[in-house]
Design a protein around this motif. Structure first.
Motif, mmCIF file in Angstrom:
data_model
loop_
_atom_site.group_PDB
_atom_site.id
_atom_site.type_symbol
_atom_site.label_atom_id
_atom_site.label_comp_id
_atom_site.label_asym_id
_atom_site.label_seq_id
_atom_site.Cartn_x
_atom_site.Cartn_y
_atom_site.Cartn_z
ATOM 1 N N VAL A 29 -59.732 7.737 -22.587
ATOM 2 C CA VAL A 29 -58.911 7.874 -21.384
ATOM 3 C C VAL A 29 -59.745 8.600 -20.334
ATOM 4 C CG1 VAL A 29 -56.808 8.865 -20.414
ATOM 5 C CG2 VAL A 29 -56.780 7.891 -22.720
ATOM 6 N N VAL A 30 -59.896 7.979 -19.155
ATOM 7 C CA VAL A 30 -60.707 8.573 -18.092
ATOM 8 C C VAL A 30 -59.874 9.129 -16.943
ATOM 9 C CG1 VAL A 30 -62.759 7.213 -18.632
ATOM 10 C CG2 VAL A 30 -61.109 6.340 -16.987
ATOM 11 N N ALA A 31 -58.610 8.746 -16.843
ATOM 12 C CA ALA A 31 -57.740 9.257 -15.777
ATOM 13 C C ALA A 31 -56.285 9.044 -16.172
ATOM 14 C CB ALA A 31 -58.028 8.553 -14.456
ATOM 15 N N THR A 32 -55.435 9.961 -15.726
ATOM 16 C CA THR A 32 -53.995 9.815 -15.949
ATOM 17 C C THR A 32 -53.260 10.169 -14.669
ATOM 18 O OG1 THR A 32 -53.797 12.088 -16.745
ATOM 19 C CG2 THR A 32 -54.096 10.381 -18.414
ATOM 20 N N GLY A 33 -52.111 9.573 -14.503
ATOM 21 C CA GLY A 33 -51.295 9.840 -13.329
ATOM 22 C C GLY A 33 -50.357 11.006 -13.551
ATOM 23 N N ASP A 34 -49.870 11.535 -12.449
ATOM 24 C CA ASP A 34 -48.888 12.608 -12.499
ATOM 25 C C ASP A 34 -47.491 12.012 -12.584
ATOM 26 O OD1 ASP A 34 -50.895 14.553 -12.282
ATOM 27 O OD2 ASP A 34 -50.805 14.514 -10.092
ATOM 28 N N SER A 35 -46.532 12.819 -12.937
ATOM 29 C CA SER A 35 -45.150 12.381 -13.051
ATOM 30 C C SER A 35 -44.671 11.773 -11.734
ATOM 31 C CB SER A 35 -44.267 13.566 -13.430
ATOM 32 O OG SER A 35 -42.933 13.168 -13.548
ATOM 33 N N GLY A 36 -44.063 10.611 -11.805
ATOM 34 C CA GLY A 36 -43.523 9.944 -10.631
ATOM 35 C C GLY A 36 -44.487 9.028 -9.911
ATOM 36 N N GLU A 37 -45.784 9.113 -10.218
ATOM 37 C CA GLU A 37 -46.750 8.223 -9.576
ATOM 38 C C GLU A 37 -46.669 6.830 -10.196
ATOM 39 O OE1 GLU A 37 -50.228 11.481 -8.491
ATOM 40 O OE2 GLU A 37 -50.610 9.985 -10.049
ATOM 41 N N VAL A 38 -46.954 5.818 -9.367
ATOM 42 C CA VAL A 38 -46.993 4.432 -9.823
ATOM 43 C C VAL A 38 -48.346 3.864 -9.417
ATOM 44 C CG1 VAL A 38 -45.945 2.151 -9.642
ATOM 45 C CG2 VAL A 38 -44.499 4.180 -9.533
ATOM 46 N N ALA A 39 -49.031 3.217 -10.357
ATOM 47 C CA ALA A 39 -50.336 2.611 -10.069
ATOM 48 C C ALA A 39 -50.176 1.097 -9.986
ATOM 49 C CB ALA A 39 -51.338 2.978 -11.154
ATOM 50 N N TYR A 40 -50.731 0.504 -8.916
ATOM 51 C CA TYR A 40 -50.650 -0.938 -8.719
ATOM 52 C C TYR A 40 -51.994 -1.636 -8.845
ATOM 53 C CZ TYR A 40 -46.041 0.067 -6.769
ATOM 54 O OH TYR A 40 -44.758 0.491 -6.594
ATOM 55 N N ALA A 41 -53.102 -0.913 -8.618
ATOM 56 C CA ALA A 41 -54.410 -1.568 -8.590
ATOM 57 C C ALA A 41 -55.506 -0.614 -9.056
ATOM 58 C CB ALA A 41 -54.718 -2.062 -7.176
ATOM 59 N N LEU A 42 -56.587 -1.206 -9.548
ATOM 60 C CA LEU A 42 -57.744 -0.457 -10.026
ATOM 61 C C LEU A 42 -58.989 -1.072 -9.406
ATOM 62 C CD1 LEU A 42 -59.061 1.575 -12.054
ATOM 63 C CD2 LEU A 42 -59.038 -0.305 -13.722
#
Length: 129
Positions: A29-42
């Motif tokens: 695992v190289v990165a994680t989001g915070d609570s409530g964040e939504v990821a759409y693209a990399l």
């Protein structure tokens, strides 16, 4: 190879990025989001190991629920976050923003290309009537 994933945690859905050295190998695992964040693209830069995750993050504003988010992660795992908030002069926060696209500038791989952020905003989604 990198994979943008979403996992259901005790705090709710959380995005994370896995690096997989080859097909069938264990991931890291190289990165994680915070609570409530939504990821759409990399986006993956040709500068070894630099990635960017684009999406949205919650705000504390009652009439602006989310701002566009870009999180850049360097090979040494240092990272920085950019947030984009569309504010109309004298009208305050009225728009919810999301970044649905993500790309590095082909002429400078250390820089995100703003043409490919895919910024979207919607007026009034957070307003109650």
């Amino acid at each position: 190879m990198y994979a943008l994933m979403t996992a259901e945690t005790q705090q709710g859905a959380q995005w994370w990025v896995a690096k997989i050295p080859y097909w069938g190998a264990y991931h890291s695992v190289v990165a994680t989001g915070d609570s409530g964040e939504v990821a759409y693209a990399l986006a993956i830069s040709t500068v070894e190991g630099t990635i960017a995750v684009c999406g949205s993050a919650p705000t504390a504003e009652p009439d602006d629920l989310e701002d566009a988010l870009v999180r850049v992660v360097r090979p040494d795992f240092s990272q920085y976050t950019l947030r984009f908030d569309h504010v109309v002069e004298n009208q305050g926060h009225r728009f919810d923003e999301q970044a649905h696209g993500c790309a590095f500038d082909p002429l400078d791989e250390n820089r995100l290309d703003p043409r490919w952020l895919g910024l979207r905003s919607a007026e009034g989604r957070g307003r109650e009537t």
